[in-house]
Motif scaffolding. Structure first.
Motif, PDB file in Angstrom:
ATOM      1  N   LEU A  14       0.829  -1.206   0.000  1.00 54.04           N
ATOM      2  CA  LEU A  14       0.000   0.000   0.000  1.00 54.04           C
ATOM      3  C   LEU A  14       0.867   1.261   0.000  1.00 54.04           C
ATOM      4  O   LEU A  14       0.629   2.195  -0.766  1.00 54.04           O
ATOM      5  CB  LEU A  14      -0.937  -0.011   1.213  1.00 54.04           C
ATOM      6  CG  LEU A  14      -1.902  -1.203   1.278  1.00 54.04           C
ATOM      7  CD1 LEU A  14      -2.629  -1.217   2.616  1.00 54.04           C
ATOM      8  CD2 LEU A  14      -2.887  -1.163   0.131  1.00 54.04           C
ATOM      9  N   PHE A  15       1.894   1.286   0.862  1.00 54.38           N
ATOM     10  CA  PHE A  15       2.751   2.470   0.973  1.00 54.38           C
ATOM     11  C   PHE A  15       3.515   2.769  -0.304  1.00 54.38           C
ATOM     12  O   PHE A  15       3.821   3.923  -0.600  1.00 54.38           O
ATOM     13  CB  PHE A  15       3.759   2.311   2.120  1.00 54.38           C
ATOM     14  CG  PHE A  15       3.139   2.224   3.476  1.00 54.38           C
ATOM     15  CD1 PHE A  15       2.042   2.990   3.817  1.00 54.38           C
ATOM     16  CD2 PHE A  15       3.660   1.370   4.428  1.00 54.38           C
ATOM     17  CE1 PHE A  15       1.473   2.910   5.075  1.00 54.38           C
ATOM     18  CE2 PHE A  15       3.103   1.280   5.686  1.00 54.38           C
ATOM     19  CZ  PHE A  15       2.003   2.050   6.014  1.00 54.38           C
ATOM     20  N   VAL A  16       3.853   1.726  -1.039  1.00 53.29           N
ATOM     21  CA  VAL A  16       4.656   1.920  -2.242  1.00 53.29           C
ATOM     22  C   VAL A  16       3.963   2.881  -3.211  1.00 53.29           C
ATOM     23  O   VAL A  16       4.622   3.644  -3.916  1.00 53.29           O
ATOM     24  CB  VAL A  16       4.986   0.558  -2.897  1.00 53.29           C
ATOM     25  CG1 VAL A  16       3.784  -0.054  -3.578  1.00 53.29           C
ATOM     26  CG2 VAL A  16       6.122   0.700  -3.880  1.00 53.29           C
ATOM     27  N   HIS A  17       2.640   2.877  -3.210  1.00 51.43           N
ATOM     28  CA  HIS A  17       1.910   3.762  -4.120  1.00 51.43           C
ATOM     29  C   HIS A  17       2.105   5.242  -3.763  1.00 51.43           C
ATOM     30  O   HIS A  17       2.076   6.103  -4.641  1.00 51.43           O
ATOM     31  CB  HIS A  17       0.428   3.394  -4.147  1.00 51.43           C
ATOM     32  CG  HIS A  17       0.202   2.053  -4.749  1.00 51.43           C
ATOM     33  ND1 HIS A  17       0.227   0.893  -4.009  1.00 51.43           N
ATOM     34  CD2 HIS A  17      -0.015   1.683  -6.030  1.00 51.43           C
ATOM     35  CE1 HIS A  17       0.022  -0.134  -4.810  1.00 51.43           C
ATOM     36  NE2 HIS A  17      -0.122   0.307  -6.043  1.00 51.43           N
ATOM     37  N   ILE A  18       2.313   5.515  -2.497  1.00 50.57           N
ATOM     38  CA  ILE A  18       2.568   6.900  -2.091  1.00 50.57           C
ATOM     39  C   ILE A  18       3.877   7.376  -2.705  1.00 50.57           C
ATOM     40  O   ILE A  18       3.932   8.448  -3.311  1.00 50.57           O
ATOM     41  CB  ILE A  18       2.601   7.011  -0.554  1.00 50.57           C
ATOM     42  CG1 ILE A  18       1.238   6.646   0.028  1.00 50.57           C
ATOM     43  CG2 ILE A  18       3.012   8.403  -0.115  1.00 50.57           C
ATOM     44  CD1 ILE A  18       1.230   6.445   1.537  1.00 50.57           C
ATOM     45  N   ALA A  19       4.923   6.585  -2.562  1.00 49.64           N
ATOM     46  CA  ALA A  19       6.227   6.975  -3.114  1.00 49.64           C
ATOM     47  C   ALA A  19       6.192   7.038  -4.636  1.00 49.64           C
ATOM     48  O   ALA A  19       6.775   7.948  -5.243  1.00 49.64           O
ATOM     49  CB  ALA A  19       7.310   6.002  -2.645  1.00 49.64           C
ATOM     50  N   VAL A  20       5.496   6.095  -5.261  1.00 50.43           N
ATOM     51  CA  VAL A  20       5.441   6.054  -6.726  1.00 50.43           C
ATOM     52  C   VAL A  20       4.760   7.312  -7.288  1.00 50.43           C
ATOM     53  O   VAL A  20       5.113   7.782  -8.365  1.00 50.43           O
ATOM     54  CB  VAL A  20       4.729   4.768  -7.204  1.00 50.43           C
ATOM     55  CG1 VAL A  20       4.316   4.839  -8.654  1.00 50.43           C
ATOM     56  CG2 VAL A  20       5.621   3.564  -6.964  1.00 50.43           C
TER      57      VAL A  20
END
Length: 180
Positions: A14-20
């Protein structure tokens, strides 16, 4: 540092989408503000705040990723993804530092133009050449940092997709089950 599971799902996915989303957005905003000072004035404090949120999202994501790495089968693709993920933090630190520097420069030049309204023309003010050189350096730095951060984000994402999806799907269509 942050949650590792969210509603039963590994937090990393889920968090990876924030960075992406935030890394390229921050890189683009930084370039716009470096190239066009009037845009930097419009962004104001939003630019360093955006860069700070981006910066904070990276260790939260990597922390959750490290947890996940220890809860999946030992796989060289997962290890490669984790190693690449560790390389994003320096890029986002650079984006943040440059965002703060641009914000600070914009505040100083904005305050100077308010103190001397007669010197509206940037070229007519004392130190215009130095400001022009600083702006050019900021544009080049924002291009380098932005491109590096975006490319690293892409490489991390690609390696993560490879790790998650290799051998996990069929190249032929599976028969449908049930009736419609």
């Amino acid at each position: 540092m942050g949650p590792t599971l969210i509603n039963g799902i590994p937090g990393h996915v889920l968090f990876v989408h924030i960075a992406v989303v935030l890394v390229p957005l921050t890189a683009l905003a930084l370039l716009v503000c470096a190239a066009w000072p009037q845009q930097a004035r419009r962004f104001g404090l939003a630019l360093p705040v955006l860069a700070a949120v981006t910066l904070v999202s990276v260790p939260i994501t990597t922390h959750a990723g490290e947890w996940l790495k220890h809860h999946v089968a030992n796989d060289p693709l997962v290890r490669q993804h984790a190693e690449l993920g560790d390389g994003l933090l320096p890029w986002t630190v650079g984006l943040f530092a440059l965002a703060v520097a641009l914000w600070w420069m914009q505040r100083r030049t904005g305050a100077a133009s308010q103190a001397d309204p007669a010197a509206v023309d940037e070229e007519a003010r004392p130190g215009a050449r130095a400001r022009g050189a600083l702006r050019a350096a900021a544009v080049v730095l924002s291009l380098v940092l932005g491109a590096g951060a975006v490319v690293q984000t892409y490489r991390i994402g690609d390696s993560g997709a490879q790790a998650a999806w290799h051998d996990n799907f069929s190249t032929t269509r599976t028969p449908e089950t049930g009736s419609r």
